[in-house]
Scaffold this motif. Structure first.
Motif, PDB file in Angstrom:
ATOM      1  N   ASP A 198      13.187  -1.530   7.874  1.00 19.34           N
ATOM      2  CA  ASP A 198      13.477  -0.551   6.576  1.00 19.34           C
ATOM      3  C   ASP A 198      12.868  -1.162   5.479  1.00 19.34           C
ATOM      4  OD1 ASP A 198      14.932   0.846   8.554  1.00 19.34           O
ATOM      5  OD2 ASP A 198      16.934  -0.103   8.156  1.00 19.34           O
ATOM      6  N   GLN A 199      12.927  -2.202   5.241  1.00 17.47           N
ATOM      7  CA  GLN A 199      12.486  -2.842   3.904  1.00 17.47           C
ATOM      8  C   GLN A 199      11.031  -2.595   3.840  1.00 17.47           C
ATOM      9  OE1 GLN A 199      13.759  -7.020   3.665  1.00 17.47           O
ATOM     10  NE2 GLN A 199      15.960  -6.361   2.903  1.00 17.47           N
ATOM     11  N   ASN A 200      10.392  -2.955   5.058  1.00 18.56           N
ATOM     12  CA  ASN A 200       9.017  -2.682   5.240  1.00 18.56           C
ATOM     13  C   ASN A 200       8.488  -1.118   4.966  1.00 18.56           C
ATOM     14  OD1 ASN A 200       6.580  -3.292   5.741  1.00 18.56           O
ATOM     15  ND2 ASN A 200       6.507  -2.983   8.070  1.00 18.56           N
ATOM     16  N   SER A 201       9.212  -0.470   5.387  1.00 15.99           N
ATOM     17  CA  SER A 201       9.056   0.908   5.145  1.00 15.99           C
ATOM     18  C   SER A 201       9.379   1.353   3.769  1.00 15.99           C
ATOM     19  CB  SER A 201       9.772   1.987   6.186  1.00 15.99           C
ATOM     20  OG  SER A 201      11.403   1.746   5.765  1.00 15.99           O
ATOM     21  N   ALA A 202      10.157   0.864   3.040  1.00 13.90           N
ATOM     22  CA  ALA A 202      10.368   1.166   1.560  1.00 13.90           C
ATOM     23  C   ALA A 202       9.279   0.534   0.819  1.00 13.90           C
ATOM     24  CB  ALA A 202      11.846   0.415   1.179  1.00 13.90           C
ATOM     25  N   LEU A 203       8.828  -0.857   1.417  1.00 11.53           N
ATOM     26  CA  LEU A 203       7.880  -1.280   0.683  1.00 11.53           C
ATOM     27  C   LEU A 203       6.574  -0.447   0.711  1.00 11.53           C
ATOM     28  CD1 LEU A 203       8.432  -5.048   1.216  1.00 11.53           C
ATOM     29  CD2 LEU A 203       8.756  -4.017  -0.878  1.00 11.53           C
ATOM     30  N   LYS A 204       6.372  -0.054   1.829  1.00  6.18           N
ATOM     31  CA  LYS A 204       5.135   1.019   2.131  1.00  6.18           C
ATOM     32  C   LYS A 204       4.995   2.110   1.239  1.00  6.18           C
ATOM     33  CE  LYS A 204       4.185  -0.613   6.753  1.00  6.18           C
ATOM     34  NZ  LYS A 204       3.888  -0.061   8.368  1.00  6.18           N
ATOM     35  N   ASN A 205       6.349   2.543   1.154  1.00  4.27           N
ATOM     36  CA  ASN A 205       6.308   3.796   0.337  1.00  4.27           C
ATOM     37  C   ASN A 205       6.051   3.385  -1.148  1.00  4.27           C
ATOM     38  OD1 ASN A 205       7.086   5.475   2.407  1.00  4.27           O
ATOM     39  ND2 ASN A 205       9.330   5.018   2.094  1.00  4.27           N
TER      40      ASN A 205
ATOM     41  N   GLU B 244       3.194   4.793  -3.579  1.00  9.51           N
ATOM     42  CA  GLU B 244       3.326   5.359  -4.848  1.00  9.51           C
ATOM     43  C   GLU B 244       2.836   4.594  -5.888  1.00  9.51           C
ATOM     44  OE1 GLU B 244       7.779   5.009  -5.666  1.00  9.51           O
ATOM     45  OE2 GLU B 244       8.273   6.748  -3.937  1.00  9.51           O
ATOM     46  N   SER B 245       2.530   3.257  -5.834  1.00  9.30           N
ATOM     47  CA  SER B 245       1.855   2.348  -6.729  1.00  9.30           C
ATOM     48  C   SER B 245       0.405   2.629  -6.864  1.00  9.30           C
ATOM     49  CB  SER B 245       2.212   0.985  -6.216  1.00  9.30           C
ATOM     50  OG  SER B 245       3.631   0.726  -6.614  1.00  9.30           O
TER      51      SER B 245
END
Length: 748
Positions: free
Chosen positions: A311-318, A322-323
């Motif tokens: 989940d954290q990996n997917s959030a970081l990918k998002n 965005e960045s």
């Protein structure tokens, strides 16, 4: 009991593709312990064979109902069926439990359930119908006649041995041991017997039946798992050599009896060891199950952590996506900003060139003596009549007087529906009206946000009309500090405003010196913005500073001399450093709020003793000590008697005061600058988009800031900035009405 034909019912569960020669049938009963011992022996001695559980079920309800039939009672079919189904379900569950005991051995197992009143007949009938070749059945052994079936306890086994077809080999088991065997052999012509073994020929079935009735069946020896089996094997060998060997003669030997008794004890000891070993295995299995459960819990935790990481990996990918989008947007903005900067630099270079040309032209005009004439022609300074001044002050009503000094009195007035301050200069040493008006026009062109704006003049009454500031002078606020004290932020802001005004005056060409700087000449507007007044007044009354000036000094000499540069008293000339000296005294008053007498001395003593708080004005609030200490040292340097020891206004004084502007941001809301509020649209210059301070009307009918519209016209434009149409002329007219409206809006 009924006959076999009447009570025989079969329930069979077989495995397709399995021959009877590969299947061992085991007759099991309802005794769980005996049946499990029987199955254990079969699994051990018939490895690789299929096992069929044979059970003869006696339907008890049928027997009870049969007895009731004799007494004339006729039961219902539904009741009979109910009892039968219940008993049948119970037996099937028991057989399933037996099958579970064979699962660890890896044996292929199925079951055969037969319902019949007579168990012996049911087994014989099942052997005949299902062509059973191998059968294992439980029996009881005669302890004293080894090899014989006990009469009382094994009547069923004896009947099965007598009634079963000779083609079926039968093994009789007691307590997990083989006690008797009946084996069918096709290669023998007669019945062969041996200790523990009975071999029958297929051609001698009838003869065997008669022989079983007339003679006693030879007893069979148990197969014993012990270390003293040599004697038993020797006996078996002798019996095979002599068919007429009598088992009774063997039993007569005490040695063999003792051996068998020892074997029973050994068997019991072995069972105890097996039970102990089984407990150990169960305990080991429990521990392993616990370890498996712990491992499973750890695996669940790892899977949970893995899910969180995913989940954290997917959030970081998002966030990365965005960045990246933000980075691309910023790159585009940077590119556009660089383009805009390049265009601004080009425009700046052009403006510099235009400015250099304009400066060169001004110098040329000044040399030719036409600079003042050309500039004054473009501006019309308003001149008021004596009647207007008299009406504005209500015939110089004393109640409207707001100040008085050596350069005249100040009245509050209402001129053209606008509140103004009218300065009445002394009448001695009068100049010509033309000279007076020229000097006033020169003063009117000196504009700065921290200088009091000169609106007009009246040559008849020798009066000057200024903007009116409703917050009075700094002197009045310091005098009544107990009632309405000024916060330290406002005091620092006032000092910064004064320094800014002095910088503007001293940097002008030619240099302008105020020469009369003191708290009464510092006025405050509604937002407590400080503005210097009485600029250039000494020049207007310079010719008449004789006896009147001396008298003023004598009336209150200490108050006047405290702000005057000591070197001026010697030379009689004002210098820029004279204003610096006066500014230092005012700064000390802002910090301490004390009277002028001994002010410099008290501040020096406080700094030497590092007790600055003792002299600070506590009514101003909690002063920031570090910054206040800097201001105190700066003020003392400004008050040096020798002008060479005083700090430079630009490089030293302003560099210290300018950072203090940030401290004024946290001022109370009622002290905030009016510029932060939204101004009416007609107060804003169309070119600069800022509130106008000096509005002028151009030929297109629009009002602009004077500096902005002059810059537009001087740069070579002859068109309107708003309509882009050609202007009829380039003359500018001051918009006094709008200027007064802006001033009133700022003072509210």
């Amino acid at each position: 009991m009924g006959s076999i034909e009447e009570g025989f019912a079969v329930s069979e569960e077989r495995v397709e593709g399995v021959e009877d020669t590969d299947t061992v049938y085991v007759a099991v009963g309802k005794n769980m312990e005996k049946s499990q011992q029987l199955l254990h022996w079969v699994a051990k001695n018939f490895s690789g064979k299929n096992i069929c559980l044979l059970h003869i079920h006696q339907p008890d309800p049928l027997n009870s109902f049969a007895d009731r039939n004799l007494s004339g009672y006729e039961p219902k079919d539904s009741a009979i069926k109910g009892f039968q189904e219940h008993g049948r379900q119970t037996v099937l569950e028991l057989l399933n439990q037996y099958i579970l005991t064979l699962v660890p051995a890896g044996v292929r197992t199925y079951k055969l359930l037969i319902e019949m009143d007579d168990i012996e007949k049911g087994i014989s009938k099942a052997i005949a119908q299902h062509n059973i070749r191998w059968l294992v059945i439980g029996a009881a052994a005669d302890r004293y006649n080894l090899g014989k079936l006990a009469k009382q306890e094994s009547e069923k086994a004896s009947l099965v041995c007598e009634q079963a077809l000779l083609s079926c080999s039968i093994w009789f088991i007691c307590k997990g041991n083989l006690i008797y065997t009946r084996v069918f052999s096709k290669h023998t012509s007669d019945i062969e017997t041996a200790p523990g073994l009975l071999v029958l020929n297929a051609n001698a079935e009838a003869k065997q039946s008669e022989k079983i009735k007339s003679e006693s069946i030879p007893d069979a020896l148990k197969y014993l798992d012990s270390d003293n089996m040599e004697e038993v094997e020797h006996v078996n060998t002798q019996r095979s050599l002599n068919s007429k060997w009598s088992f009774n003669s063997v039993m007569g030997k005490s040695k063999l009896a003792d051996l068998l008794f020892q074997e029973d004890e050994a068997l019991e000891s072995w069972c105890a060891k097996e039970i102990s070993r089984r407990k150990e295995v169960e305990e080991q299995l429990a521990r392993e199950k616990q370890e498996v459960q712990i491992t499973k819990n750890q695996l669940d935790e790892i899977m949970y952590e893995l899910q969180m990481v995913q989940d954290q990996n997917s959030a970081l990918k998002n966030q990365i996506s965005e960045s990246q989008c933000s980075a691309s947007e910023l790159e585009e903005k940077i590119i556009s900003a660089v383009d805009l900067l390049i265009s601004f630099k080009e425009r700046r270079d052009k403006l510099r060139i235009e400015h250099a040309n304009a400066v060169r032209d001004v110098k040329v005009l000044r040399k030719s003596g036409n600079a003042d004439t050309s500039f004054s022609c473009g501006v019309e300074f308003p001149a008021f009549s004596f009647m207007e001044i008299n009406e504005a002050t209500h015939d110089f009503d004393p109640s409207w007087k707001i100040g008085e000094g050596r350069y005249g009195s100040v009245y509050k007035g209402l001129l053209h529906n606008m509140h103004v301050a009218i300065k009445m200069l002394p009448s001695y040493g009068c100049q010509r009206q033309f000279d007076f008006q020229c000097q006033v026009e020169v003063l009117s062109r000196v504009r700065h946000p921290n200088l009091l704006t000169l609106i007009g003049s009246c040559a008849e009454s020798r009066s000057l009309v200024y903007e009116y500031l409703n917050n009075g002078s700094l002197e009045s606020h310091l005098a009544c500090k107990d009632k309405n004290p000024l916060p330290w932020q406002i005091r620092i802001s006032i000092a910064t405003d004064i320094c800014s005004a002095l910088l503007f005056l001293h940097s002008s060409e030619p240099c302008i010196i105020h020469g009369n700087l003191k708290p009464s000449k510092i006025l405050l507007d509604a937002n407590f913005v400080a503005k210097l007044g009485d600029l250039g007044i000494p020049c207007l009354v310079h010719q008449s500073l004789g006896s009147a000036d001396t008298n003023t000094r004598c009336n209150n000499p200490n108050k006047y001399l405290s702000y005057v540069d000591p070197e001026y008293l010697v030379t009689g000339k004002f210098t820029p450093e004279s204003d610096v000296y006066s500014f230092g005294v005012i700064l000390l008053q802002l910090l301490t709020g004390r009277p002028l007498s001994g002010l410099v001395r008290d501040m020096k003593c406080a700094l030497e003793k590092e007790n600055l708080k003792a002299v600070l004005d506590i009514s101003a609030g909690e002063w920031p000590l570090y910054q206040t200490k800097q201001l105190a040292y700066l003020a003392l340097r400004c008050c040096e008697k020798t002008w060479l020891n005083r700090p430079d206004l630009v490089s030293e004084i302003w560099s210290v005061l300018e950072p203090f502007k940030a401290t004024c941001i946290n001022m109370p809301p009622y002290l905030t600058s009016k510029k932060l509020q939204r101004a009416p649209s007609h107060f804003v210059c169309p070119i600069l988009q800022e509130v106008m301070e000096d509005p002028y009307i151009a030929a297109d009918g629009f009002t602009y800031e004077a500096e902005a519209i002059r810059g537009w016209l001087n740069s070579g434009h002859d068109t309107s900035p708003m309509t882009n149409l050609k202007l009829e002329h380039t003359d500018l007219v001051p918009n006094y009405a709008l200027h007064n409206a802006i001033l009133e809006w700022q003072q509210q």
